[in-house]
Design a protein around this motif. Structure first.
Motif, short mmCIF file in Angstrom:
data_model
loop_
_atom_site.label_atom_id
_atom_site.label_comp_id
_atom_site.label_asym_id
_atom_site.label_seq_id
_atom_site.Cartn_x
_atom_site.Cartn_y
_atom_site.Cartn_z
N VAL A 86 0.99 -1.09 -0.12
CA VAL A 86 0.08 0.01 0.08
C VAL A 86 0.61 1.28 -0.17
O VAL A 86 0.62 2.13 -0.60
CB VAL A 86 -0.93 -0.11 1.16
CG1 VAL A 86 -1.57 1.39 1.44
CG2 VAL A 86 -1.98 -1.20 1.16
N MET A 89 3.17 1.37 -3.29
CA MET A 89 2.68 0.97 -4.68
C MET A 89 3.03 1.55 -5.93
O MET A 89 3.29 1.08 -6.88
CB MET A 89 0.95 0.96 -4.46
CG MET A 89 0.18 0.20 -5.53
SD MET A 89 -1.51 0.30 -5.26
CE MET A 89 -1.79 -0.37 -3.46
N ALA A 90 3.08 2.85 -5.73
CA ALA A 90 3.41 3.52 -7.09
C ALA A 90 4.92 3.32 -7.62
O ALA A 90 5.02 3.09 -8.66
CB ALA A 90 3.25 5.06 -6.94
N THR A 103 0.86 6.31 -10.69
CA THR A 103 0.21 7.22 -9.61
C THR A 103 -1.13 7.02 -9.76
O THR A 103 -1.98 7.44 -8.79
CB THR A 103 0.78 8.79 -9.63
OG1 THR A 103 0.52 9.31 -11.15
CG2 THR A 103 2.12 8.87 -9.75
N PRO A 106 -3.02 3.13 -7.97
CA PRO A 106 -3.40 2.98 -6.43
C PRO A 106 -4.85 3.56 -6.52
O PRO A 106 -5.50 2.94 -5.57
CB PRO A 106 -2.36 3.89 -5.76
CG PRO A 106 -1.28 4.04 -6.59
CD PRO A 106 -1.82 3.99 -7.99
N VAL A 109 -7.10 0.42 -7.19
CA VAL A 109 -6.76 -0.57 -6.32
C VAL A 109 -7.67 0.05 -5.04
O VAL A 109 -8.40 -1.05 -4.71
CB VAL A 109 -5.46 -0.69 -5.90
CG1 VAL A 109 -5.10 -1.71 -4.94
CG2 VAL A 109 -4.78 -1.26 -7.17
N GLY A 110 -7.70 1.03 -4.69
CA GLY A 110 -8.23 1.64 -3.56
C GLY A 110 -9.72 1.36 -3.85
O GLY A 110 -10.77 0.88 -2.69
N ARG A 113 -10.69 -2.40 -3.46
CA ARG A 113 -10.67 -2.65 -1.98
C ARG A 113 -12.01 -2.44 -1.28
O ARG A 113 -12.31 -3.14 -0.58
CB ARG A 113 -9.44 -2.13 -1.15
CG ARG A 113 -8.14 -2.79 -1.85
CD ARG A 113 -7.01 -2.04 -0.75
NE ARG A 113 -7.05 -2.48 0.59
CZ ARG A 113 -6.28 -2.18 1.43
NH1 ARG A 113 -5.37 -0.78 1.04
NH2 ARG A 113 -6.03 -2.42 2.66
N LEU A 167 -0.76 -4.45 -12.68
CA LEU A 167 -1.96 -3.98 -12.01
C LEU A 167 -2.98 -4.87 -11.84
O LEU A 167 -4.00 -5.05 -10.81
CB LEU A 167 -2.61 -2.85 -13.11
CG LEU A 167 -3.93 -2.27 -12.65
CD1 LEU A 167 -3.98 -1.67 -11.18
CD2 LEU A 167 -4.40 -1.19 -13.59
#
Length: 235
Positions: A86, A89-90, A103, A106, A109-110, A113, A167
């Motif tokens: 987390v 991640m970038a 950039t 993430p 991904v967020g 989640r 990704l």
């Protein structure tokens, strides 16, 4: 925000506790049964004795067994990489050759989640926790192995699918983590400790998880410099 009704009952301020519970639930909600349950639990906790009785429970075999079942797995879960994934991640996406903007990934991904955390709460109501946990853990292991291999051999391939593969794999990692691993460990941690010291036991489990998080966050830059991104995923 009003005081917790549970805390107020523990302090024998029952009228305030009832008003607090009604405030949290809303004027149209009947809190009688829930309030009686809170009071009953408080009375049962008083029957379990004083502080020394609780100390004896904490140093007992049942408490140690519950700690082994929840505390150590939570420590290693946090220590083996999800928080670092987390935080960095970038950088990880950039190192593994993601063709999209590192950039922006993430953010995707967020969002995933959040969605899978909602699905997890629905699935755990009726699903078999053991199967969900083991299946999610197996998927997580496969994904970390795939990321390790990809980071080593990424330069040998140059097509659009391999470019977005980091990704896709990381999305599956967080799906598995949010859906079956993180949720189940928190649920079990709140259930397996002896009732008189359940909140204390859960606090110890969270402490161990936070410790694993802190240690691996500190060590990650050094491990990365020693064995590279691929080695980190194997680690």
């Amino acid at each position: 925000i009003k005081e917790s009704p549970y805390w107020l009952v523990q302090k024998d301020r029952k009228e305030e506790a009832l008003r607090s519970l009604q405030w949290y639930r809303g004027d149209d909600y009947d809190v009688t049964e829930e309030f009686d349950e809170i009071v009953t639990k408080k009375q049962e906790s008083e029957k379990n004795g004083g502080i020394m009785d609780k100390v004896h429970i904490v140093i007992s075999l049942p408490f140690a067994r519950a700690l082994l079942i929840t505390g150590l797995p939570f420590f290693f879960l946090q220590f083996t990489g999800i928080p670092a994934l987390v935080m960095f991640m970038a950088n990880i996406f950039q190192d593994t050759g993601l063709s999209l903007d590192p950039t922006l990934a993430p953010v995707i991904v967020g969002a995933v989640r959040v969605v899978f955390s909602i699905f997890s709460s629905l699935a755990l109501k009726s699903g078999n926790r053991k199967y969900i946990f083991c299946g999610s853990l197996f998927v997580l292991c496969l994904c970390t192995l795939s990321m390790s291999v990809l980071s080593v051999y990424r330069s040998s391939f140059d097509n659009w699918f391999v470019g977005i593969l980091p990704l896709i794999i990381i999305l599956i990692v967080f799906m598995a983590h949010a859906f079956g691993i993180n949720s189940i460990i928190h649920l079990i941690s709140a259930e397996v400790y002896p009732t008189p010291v359940r909140s204390f036991g859960y606090g110890i489990t969270v402490f161990l998880g936070s410790s694993g998080n802190a240690i691996q966050s500190f060590l990650y830059p050094y491990i990365l410099s020693w064995i590279g991104t691929g080695g980190c995923f194997l680690y």
